[in-house]
Enzyme design. Sequence first.
Site, PDB file in Angstrom:
ATOM      1  CG  ASN A  85      -2.248  -0.681   0.902  1.00  0.00           C
ATOM      2  OD1 ASN A  85      -3.131  -0.406   0.264  1.00  0.00           O
ATOM      3  ND2 ASN A  85      -2.351  -2.142   1.614  1.00  0.00           N
TER       4      ASN A  85
ATOM      5  NE  ARG B  84       4.399  -0.849  20.069  1.00  0.00           N
ATOM      6  CZ  ARG B  84       5.325  -0.556  20.936  1.00  0.00           C
ATOM      7  NH1 ARG B  84       6.272   0.422  20.498  1.00  0.00           N
ATOM      8  NH2 ARG B  84       5.534  -1.233  22.015  1.00  0.00           N
TER       9      ARG B  84
ATOM     10  CG  HIS C 131      -9.544  -2.987   8.341  1.00  0.00           C
ATOM     11  ND1 HIS C 131      -8.649  -3.466   9.581  1.00  0.00           N
ATOM     12  CD2 HIS C 131     -10.519  -3.907   8.358  1.00  0.00           C
ATOM     13  CE1 HIS C 131      -9.196  -4.670   9.794  1.00  0.00           C
ATOM     14  NE2 HIS C 131     -10.253  -5.014   9.389  1.00  0.00           N
TER      15      HIS C 131
ATOM     16  CD  GLU D  51      -8.803   8.664  20.827  1.00  0.00           C
ATOM     17  OE1 GLU D  51      -9.478   8.796  20.013  1.00  0.00           O
ATOM     18  OE2 GLU D  51      -7.997   9.716  21.172  1.00  0.00           O
TER      19      GLU D  51
ATOM     20  CD  GLU E 268      -6.077  -4.025   1.346  1.00  0.00           C
ATOM     21  OE1 GLU E 268      -5.005  -3.209   2.093  1.00  0.00           O
ATOM     22  OE2 GLU E 268      -6.145  -5.039   1.719  1.00  0.00           O
TER      23      GLU E 268
HETATM   24  C1  GRF Z   1      -2.973  -4.619   4.085  1.00  0.00           C
HETATM   25  O1  GRF Z   1      -3.960  -5.852   3.783  1.00  0.00           O
HETATM   26  C2  GRF Z   1      -3.702  -3.374   4.777  1.00  0.00           C
HETATM   27  O2  GRF Z   1      -5.182  -3.362   4.748  1.00  0.00           O
HETATM   28  C3  GRF Z   1      -3.541  -4.062   6.271  1.00  0.00           C
HETATM   29  O3  GRF Z   1      -2.323  -4.842   6.280  1.00  0.00           O
HETATM   30  C4  GRF Z   1      -2.017  -5.271   4.895  1.00  0.00           C
HETATM   31  C5  GRF Z   1      -0.775  -4.591   4.689  1.00  0.00           C
HETATM   32  O4  GRF Z   1      -0.155  -5.014   3.454  1.00  0.00           O
HETATM   33  N1  GRF Z   1      -3.798  -3.123   7.308  1.00  0.00           N
HETATM   34  P1  GRF Z   1       1.038  -3.918   2.704  1.00  0.00           P
HETATM   35  O5  GRF Z   1       2.064  -4.094   4.012  1.00  0.00           O
HETATM   36  O6  GRF Z   1       0.538  -2.448   2.511  1.00  0.00           O
HETATM   37  O7  GRF Z   1       1.326  -4.781   1.457  1.00  0.00           O
END
Ligand code: GRF
Length: 197
Positions: free
Chosen positions: A21, A98, A116, A149, A181
Amino acid sequence: MAERSAQKARIAILISGRGSNMIALADAVRGGSIPNADVAIVISDQPNAPGLEQAKKRGIETLVIERRGRTRAEHDREIIAALHERRIDLVCLAGYMRVLSSDFIDGYRGRILNIHPSLLPSFPGLNAQKQALEEGATVSGCTVHYVDETLDGGPIIAQRDVPVREGDTVESLSARILAEEHKLYAEAVKQVLEETE
Ligand code: GRF
């Protein structure tokens, strides 16, 4: 970000792993589909995160602030100092594993985004794709939201549906969601920056 005016928005991306991402955002900025922005830094809490190399290849400054040996408060204080030093406008969590301290969230309220792999509020937390399959969901997807939060519970910015197919495994569903994503995150960042210009 109100004072940003004509200047480019300075984005920090926080990762813990693969960073696909992060790559999608960096490439969208470079390719002009997120206009008027710079990815100023990629920060990882994991020294071996594969995404770090990808960021370096793209000429982006990288910084490792290891979580090991630091309390959450100490860790976040160091990250916040790095963000301040670089006058960061927007923080994008991209597979950052984290939970943020309330001081971090407070200091950057409305300026921290997360992606997400589910249609929130369904399936928050870890293993969202596995949760969707176990629940027998026929549609899942992905969500970009502001971080507050709550666990994956902040205000939703954008969502995209991904149908669950017969015979889908965690891997096959995750791969199809991930492809969405990458597009959704770039669109959401563009939208947020336009709204705050
Ligand atoms: C993705 O599926 C994102 O939605 C989730 O963790 C994964 C991270 O993948 N929070 P990357 O490290 O961006 O390839």
